[in-house]
Motif scaffolding. Sequence first.
Motif, PDB file in Angstrom:
ATOM      1  N   PRO A 126      76.106   8.787 -16.455  1.00 51.29           N
ATOM      2  CA  PRO A 126      75.708   7.407 -16.115  1.00 51.29           C
ATOM      3  C   PRO A 126      74.952   6.693 -17.236  1.00 51.29           C
ATOM      4  N   LEU A 127      75.704   6.271 -18.221  1.00 49.97           N
ATOM      5  CA  LEU A 127      75.109   5.605 -19.372  1.00 49.97           C
ATOM      6  C   LEU A 127      76.185   4.792 -20.070  1.00 49.97           C
ATOM      7  N   SER A 128      75.824   3.649 -20.601  1.00 50.07           N
ATOM      8  CA  SER A 128      76.780   2.839 -21.344  1.00 50.07           C
ATOM      9  C   SER A 128      77.182   3.535 -22.638  1.00 50.07           C
ATOM     10  N   LYS A 129      78.463   3.376 -23.007  1.00 52.20           N
ATOM     11  CA  LYS A 129      78.954   3.950 -24.263  1.00 52.20           C
ATOM     12  C   LYS A 129      78.311   3.300 -25.481  1.00 52.20           C
ATOM     13  N   SER A 130      77.695   2.133 -25.289  1.00 52.19           N
ATOM     14  CA  SER A 130      77.008   1.501 -26.428  1.00 52.19           C
ATOM     15  C   SER A 130      75.853   2.387 -26.915  1.00 52.19           C
ATOM     16  N   TYR A 131      75.298   3.174 -25.990  1.00 46.49           N
ATOM     17  CA  TYR A 131      74.216   4.071 -26.368  1.00 46.49           C
ATOM     18  C   TYR A 131      74.761   5.426 -26.844  1.00 46.49           C
ATOM     19  N   ILE A 132      75.535   6.051 -26.002  1.00 44.78           N
ATOM     20  CA  ILE A 132      76.039   7.380 -26.337  1.00 44.78           C
ATOM     21  C   ILE A 132      77.217   7.710 -25.417  1.00 44.78           C
ATOM     22  N   SER A 133      78.216   8.382 -25.963  1.00 44.39           N
ATOM     23  CA  SER A 133      79.364   8.823 -25.170  1.00 44.39           C
ATOM     24  C   SER A 133      79.164  10.292 -24.808  1.00 44.39           C
ATOM     25  N   HIS A 134      79.654  10.673 -23.645  1.00 41.44           N
ATOM     26  CA  HIS A 134      79.469  12.083 -23.258  1.00 41.44           C
ATOM     27  C   HIS A 134      80.379  12.975 -24.103  1.00 41.44           C
ATOM     28  N   PRO A 135      80.129  14.268 -24.119  1.00 43.75           N
ATOM     29  CA  PRO A 135      80.709  15.153 -25.142  1.00 43.75           C
ATOM     30  C   PRO A 135      82.221  15.175 -25.237  1.00 43.75           C
ATOM     31  N   GLY A 191      82.322  -6.153 -26.140  1.00 48.24           N
ATOM     32  CA  GLY A 191      83.405  -6.511 -25.240  1.00 48.24           C
ATOM     33  C   GLY A 191      82.925  -6.311 -23.827  1.00 48.24           C
ATOM     34  N   GLY A 192      82.186  -7.290 -23.307  1.00 51.85           N
ATOM     35  CA  GLY A 192      81.662  -7.315 -21.948  1.00 51.85           C
ATOM     36  C   GLY A 192      81.572  -5.988 -21.231  1.00 51.85           C
ATOM     37  N   PRO A 193      82.620  -5.592 -20.484  1.00 51.49           N
ATOM     38  CA  PRO A 193      82.571  -4.353 -19.707  1.00 51.49           C
ATOM     39  C   PRO A 193      82.383  -3.095 -20.562  1.00 51.49           C
ATOM     40  N   LEU A 194      82.797  -3.130 -21.842  1.00 50.47           N
ATOM     41  CA  LEU A 194      82.571  -1.979 -22.708  1.00 50.47           C
ATOM     42  C   LEU A 194      81.082  -1.774 -22.967  1.00 50.47           C
ATOM     43  N   THR A 195      80.335  -2.859 -23.000  1.00 48.84           N
ATOM     44  CA  THR A 195      78.908  -2.800 -23.279  1.00 48.84           C
ATOM     45  C   THR A 195      78.106  -2.496 -22.025  1.00 48.84           C
ATOM     46  N   PHE A 196      78.510  -3.116 -20.910  1.00 46.93           N
ATOM     47  CA  PHE A 196      77.630  -3.087 -19.749  1.00 46.93           C
ATOM     48  C   PHE A 196      78.139  -2.224 -18.588  1.00 46.93           C
ATOM     49  N   SER A 197      79.370  -1.725 -18.653  1.00 45.47           N
ATOM     50  CA  SER A 197      79.882  -0.894 -17.561  1.00 45.47           C
ATOM     51  C   SER A 197      79.681   0.586 -17.874  1.00 45.47           C
ATOM     52  N   ALA A 198      79.666   1.387 -16.816  1.00 41.94           N
ATOM     53  CA  ALA A 198      79.586   2.831 -16.999  1.00 41.94           C
ATOM     54  C   ALA A 198      80.869   3.330 -17.656  1.00 41.94           C
ATOM     55  N   GLN A 199      80.771   4.495 -18.279  1.00 38.62           N
ATOM     56  CA  GLN A 199      81.942   5.058 -18.947  1.00 38.62           C
ATOM     57  C   GLN A 199      82.741   5.929 -17.987  1.00 38.62           C
ATOM     58  N   LEU A 200      83.896   6.380 -18.452  1.00 39.61           N
ATOM     59  CA  LEU A 200      84.749   7.227 -17.633  1.00 39.61           C
ATOM     60  C   LEU A 200      84.012   8.509 -17.224  1.00 39.61           C
ATOM     61  N   GLU A 201      84.288   8.994 -16.016  1.00 39.96           N
ATOM     62  CA  GLU A 201      83.687  10.215 -15.521  1.00 39.96           C
ATOM     63  C   GLU A 201      84.208  11.404 -16.340  1.00 39.96           C
ATOM     64  N   LEU A 219      88.990  13.169 -26.754  1.00 42.02           N
ATOM     65  CA  LEU A 219      90.026  12.298 -26.196  1.00 42.02           C
ATOM     66  C   LEU A 219      90.447  11.240 -27.211  1.00 42.02           C
ATOM     67  N   GLU A 220      89.485  10.592 -27.859  1.00 46.45           N
ATOM     68  CA  GLU A 220      89.819   9.559 -28.836  1.00 46.45           C
ATOM     69  C   GLU A 220      90.626  10.141 -29.994  1.00 46.45           C
ATOM     70  N   SER A 221      90.290  11.349 -30.384  1.00 47.70           N
ATOM     71  CA  SER A 221      91.017  11.999 -31.481  1.00 47.70           C
ATOM     72  C   SER A 221      92.469  12.267 -31.100  1.00 47.70           C
ATOM     73  N   LYS A 222      92.694  12.769 -29.876  1.00 50.00           N
ATOM     74  CA  LYS A 222      94.059  13.062 -29.435  1.00 50.00           C
ATOM     75  C   LYS A 222      94.884  11.785 -29.257  1.00 50.00           C
ATOM     76  N   ILE A 223      94.263  10.735 -28.717  1.00 48.79           N
ATOM     77  CA  ILE A 223      94.982   9.467 -28.548  1.00 48.79           C
ATOM     78  C   ILE A 223      95.359   8.899 -29.913  1.00 48.79           C
ATOM     79  N   GLU A 224      94.455   9.040 -30.897  1.00 50.62           N
ATOM     80  CA  GLU A 224      94.770   8.566 -32.246  1.00 50.62           C
ATOM     81  C   GLU A 224      95.933   9.355 -32.842  1.00 50.62           C
ATOM     82  N   GLN A 225      96.008  10.638 -32.535  1.00 52.01           N
ATOM     83  CA  GLN A 225      97.150  11.430 -33.012  1.00 52.01           C
ATOM     84  C   GLN A 225      98.457  10.938 -32.384  1.00 52.01           C
ATOM     85  N   MET A 226      98.415  10.535 -31.126  1.00 49.13           N
ATOM     86  CA  MET A 226      99.616  10.047 -30.459  1.00 49.13           C
ATOM     87  C   MET A 226     100.132   8.767 -31.101  1.00 49.13           C
ATOM     88  N   TYR A 227      99.223   7.841 -31.423  1.00 42.48           N
ATOM     89  CA  TYR A 227      99.606   6.487 -31.834  1.00 42.48           C
ATOM     90  C   TYR A 227      99.466   6.231 -33.337  1.00 42.48           C
TER      91      TYR A 227
END
Length: 809
Positions: free
Chosen positions: A80-89, A273-283, A94-102
């Motif tokens: 329960p924290l915005s990604k603007s502060y820190i992303s969970h481990p 980007g609005g919700p990226l800053t102020f919404s919770a991140q993916l579970e 996930l970002e690395s694998k998605i970058e490999q795909m695209y």
Amino acid sequence: MAKIKHNNFIDTVDEVLSGAKKEGVLHLYAEDKVLTGRTIQIKGKEMFHFGTTGYLGLEQDNRLKEAAIQAIRDYGTQFPLSKSYISHPLYYELESKIEQMYDIPPIITKNSTLGHLAIIPTLIRDEDAVIMDHQVHWSVQNACQLLKLRGIPVELIRHSNLDMLEDKIKQLTTKCNKIWYMADGVYSMFGDYAPIPELLALTQKYTQLNLYFDDVHGMSWKGKNGTGFVFDAIKELPENCIVVSTLSKTFGASGATVFCKNQKLRDKIKNFGGPLTFSAQLEPASVAAAIASAGIHLSPEIELMQKDLANKIAYFNQLLSQGNLSIISKNDSPVFFLGMGTPATAYNFVKRLFKEGFFLNLGIYPAVPIKNTGIRITLSSHNQQQDITALAEAMEYHFPKALEETNNSEIKIRQAFGMDSKKAENISESKEQELFIEEKNTIQDIIKDEWNQYMGKQNIFDWEGLVYLEKTFSQHPDPTNQWDFYYFTIKDNKGTVVLMTFFTYGLWKDDMLATESVSIHLEEIRKTNPLYLTSRVLGMGSLFTEGKHCFINQEHPLAEKALKLLLDKLEEKYNDLNADMLVLRDFEKDNSYNKTIVEQGYFKIDMPESCLIENQVWHSYEEFTKTLSLRSRKHFNKEIEPYEKYYEFVIKDKLSKSEIARAYQLYNNVKDNNYAINTFRYTQEIFESMNDSPNWEFIILALKAEPENPFIGIMFCYKNDNHTYVPELIGMDYKWAKEYQLYRQLLFQTIKRANELQLQKIDFGVSASFEKRKLGARIIPKVAYVQTRDNYAMELMNTLQNDYKSIAK
């Protein structure tokens, strides 16, 4: 029609979806203890599931399930924290694998709706413009609402209409910096594709053009590494293109992804980007499941999955090609849409398939136009070949039965969707015909007494009134005042009239009942482009008349059947004319035919209220005021009666040439000051035609203090065959209007004149209902029923209502 407000849209959607819910085909609950993907249990019945958007079935893959379970054990149910502060481990993996795909770093959002809300307001600058395909997903359209608040032009085009797109681009090139076209890669209802090669060619032709795609329905089942339909079509993402994809639906997890080549822009969206800053991140469970899915996408296994689904799609297409089902878009996507035309047929068909053990999705307004209601069938890897075979057989068997039971036909459906109707066959007619419909094109071909018996007791559409209207409008040289007339009479086999009505066909302004601010801006454009935003409309009654335009003998046992016969005939006429819109006008708000009309493919909207005075007989002002409320009586004594002494009143059957010119000048004054109902301006010939008609008279007001000046007010009134008095149009000199209460005086003198003529009904029409109510008018809520060829017209009206600043810009 009516003022198209946001409330009208919400109310219409609510009524349509509530009707589907009552039919038991929407807002259902799955009852399974365990979901397999192949079947689903609803109301105690197990059905084969042909409604999922998880096309590859990855949501049931054990690798995704185990990853999600382990993530919950390791990291909890959420971070329960915005990604603007820190992303969970798990985010970095996930970002690395998605970058490999695209081969492009992604932006990951909570879901595609929040993704659009994060991207679009950040991406689009104040000097830019947006053009949307009118079938682009709701989440894109909703995000663009924020742009309108900044005065950014947001335009609509009809679905995949590249000529219309290019016209819009040309209009905006000199006004804007970048022009963004927004579309779906694969459209969620019909399963058709955006014309990617043609759009890329347009970006070469117009360097200002940029592309924005929502490709959530094209994901995984298409493209290298399952990167989706758009990436498969464009091969390499250009600088002027942004693609939003998904980690849910076919990907099997949750979340959405955004791709753009511009590193600076990507950072800007991530930074604020609005919700990226102020919404919770993916579970954590969602991220872990997405990592597992990405691993599958990066393996050769994804191609095997794609091939298996492609084989099932090809097999289903082969089965469908052997029958005569109205599949709207034939391609290799896993989305199929079986056209039903009307909600009634769709409800009937989907319930039949439910009973046979097949779950399908209802496709209904606002996802599709009401007249384009149908059934969405989606294939997935869960479906077995025998399930697909059984579904095709059940559809082929029940389709004609659903049409027959709901008074529908293949020809009607194919016409509604603009399809080739050569293969379709008419349903055989009953041997013993109960009702007969007659169509005439002039009132002269209809017996006067018969018409007046059923239609002639109100407004300007008694027999003589229609003689005037035909003479005035049927051959008018101005196309904006030229109408074709159609009269329909339905009788039973004994010759008894069951239904009678008339329609006109001509041009209407699309903003006719929009807010005045919208029309004011559009009229500026029409100074150089007179037919800007106009439509060809087949409408009940005419723009010159108001009231009950359709007689239905409600006591007759075939009344509802007669109405359905009329609707069938109107649909034929609508298609023959290739009109843009079909409108049934002036039904009382609570009418017994609402369900019948809506289920035949119309949506209901509120109209402006009608104002009517009835059964008033009085011999003195004291008697008149006794008919008013106490507050209205005070208004009359203060604002109307004291001002009567300032006027000379003349009632004329004929006007001189100079008086007609003055009357027309006063009419234009009102026209220029009132956009509440924005119709086309009537020409002077229309008023000259009044002068030649014995049923018209003119109430003229002149100031006693200005004997040398021409009259300052006029009411153009129609005397309906000794039944109704109709003050149709008004003209005023605004120089004197406020000081001498001119408008109120014209209203009262109309009431006074009707009383002198012993006409106990005054049809005051629409608008200014507050003023008319104070003089005793009864206010009648009315509705209209509208059919359009697509949702473009309604969405355009919503755009006009909320975006007049953008139009001006």
